[in-house]
Design an enzyme around this catalytic site. Structure first.
Site, mmCIF file in Angstrom:
data_model
loop_
_atom_site.group_PDB
_atom_site.id
_atom_site.type_symbol
_atom_site.label_atom_id
_atom_site.label_comp_id
_atom_site.label_asym_id
_atom_site.label_seq_id
_atom_site.Cartn_x
_atom_site.Cartn_y
_atom_site.Cartn_z
ATOM 1 N N HIS A 78 0.818 -1.211 0.000
ATOM 2 C CA HIS A 78 0.000 0.000 0.000
ATOM 3 C C HIS A 78 0.847 1.255 0.000
ATOM 4 O O HIS A 78 0.428 2.301 -0.473
ATOM 5 C CB HIS A 78 -0.920 0.030 1.227
ATOM 6 C CG HIS A 78 -1.850 -1.116 1.304
ATOM 7 N ND1 HIS A 78 -2.826 -1.337 0.358
ATOM 8 C CD2 HIS A 78 -1.962 -2.125 2.198
ATOM 9 C CE1 HIS A 78 -3.506 -2.429 0.682
ATOM 10 N NE2 HIS A 78 -2.988 -2.925 1.783
ATOM 11 N N THR A 86 -6.555 5.027 5.548
ATOM 12 C CA THR A 86 -6.713 3.726 4.887
ATOM 13 C C THR A 86 -7.582 2.837 5.772
ATOM 14 O O THR A 86 -7.695 3.081 6.977
ATOM 15 C CB THR A 86 -5.354 3.028 4.718
ATOM 16 O OG1 THR A 86 -4.783 2.777 6.007
ATOM 17 C CG2 THR A 86 -4.397 3.879 3.895
#
Ligand code: SG4
Ligand code: ZN
Length: 290
Positions: free
Chosen positions: A64, A229
């Protein structure tokens, strides 16, 4: 549990669920500077940020973002209007598919090419996992990253010839800046090429954190928000410094083009390996400037 930044995709931001969808103080945000309220705050106390620890750091591509895990029990943040002491566990980067986007926060709708987040948890909790769901669990220091564009004086044959000359280079920062373009505080970025694939990790030599922050830290934006996130826990006291830091175009492309991360908009998929080259379509440079 899979998530990515593919806009319109099944795992993209619009389909992040739980708190990401229902939360009331979700980050990131646009900072509307005119709408902010001025408040006096004590200075930040950044414990050990000026010290180089003995323990190595770990650079990780977690699929990520690019994360640097720090030694436990070492770096601490307090002051700056934070309630309590926070231990810094890692910092990580957010960047974009082009230089006009990449930062998560925006300032008056302006995005920066990248943003770095120093993540710390409140030491009144046993560890970051325990702190994560608590409203006062985390403090993140965010810094906008800009890129220096370097031009060489055409009276010299090429940039290598121009490099050592006193009038060889011109550097265009977003505010016109005099000085070198390579930011030595961000030297670790050269190791990004060693972690191009998700779950790659490598040990890197320790370095000081303080030089990575803007020199002037007396102006910052403060709000209570969330992780950016999944699961988007609303536990973050955000600090976004008004001043940015600058790195060179080479330092920026070293991670933005080489890291294979399945992201778009906020992070783009690039399949280019460190030493590969490819022709790309020409585009205008002027719109990349402010
Ligand atoms: C990035 O995905 C980092 O890689 C994550 O760090 C981080 O999660 C996440 O962003 C959210 O953090 O400051 N942008 S943010 O709100 O720090 C955490 C790891 O997964 C909990 C190590
Ligand atoms: Zn982040």
């Amino acid at each position: 549990n899979e998530w990515d930044y593919v806009v319109g995709g099944p795992n993209g931001p619009a389909n992040w669920n739980g708190t990401c969808a229902t939360g009331k103080k979700q980050s990131p945000i646009n900072i509307n500077v005119a709408a902010t309220k001025y408040q006096m705050m004590p200075s930040f106390v950044l414990k050990n940020y000026r010290v180089k620890p003995e323990n190595e750091y770990t650079l990780v591509n977690n699929g990520h973002s690019l994360v640097v895990n720090l030694p436990a029990g070492y770096f601490k943040v307090s002051g700056g209007g934070l309630t309590g002491e926070f231990e810094t566990v890692q910092f990580h980067l957010h960047w974009g598919s082009s230089n006009d986007k990449g930062s998560e926060h925006t300032m008056d709708e302006k995005a920066y090419p990248a943003e770095i987040h120093f993540v710390s948890y409140n030491t009144k909790y046993a560890n970051i996992s325990v702190a994560l769901p608590e409203s006062d669990g985390l403090a993140v220091l965010g810094v906008f990253i800009e890129i220096h564009f370097v031009s060489y004086n055409t009276k010299y044959a090429n940039i290598s010839v121009a490099l050592p000359k006193s009038d060889g280079l011109a550097v265009l920062g977003v505010f016109i800046e005099v000085g070198g373009d390579y930011n030595p505080a961000y030297e670790f970025l050269k190791y990004a090429k060693n972690v191009t694939e998700a779950s790659n990790k490598t040990s890197i030599m320790p370095f000081k954190l303080e030089p990575m922050l803007p020199e002037t830290r007396d102006k910052f934006f403060r709000y209570n928000g969330s992780l950016t996130t999944p699961k988007c826990d609303e536990s973050v006291t955000w600090t976004v410094f008004k001043d940015s830091v600058k790195i060179s175009e080479t330092q920026h492309s070293g991670f933005s083009y080489n890291i294979n991360i399945k992201k778009q908009e906020r992070i783009q998929v690039y399949k280019i390996k460190a030493s590969n080259q490819t022709s790309i379509m020409p585009f205008k440079l002027e719109p990349m400037l402010p």
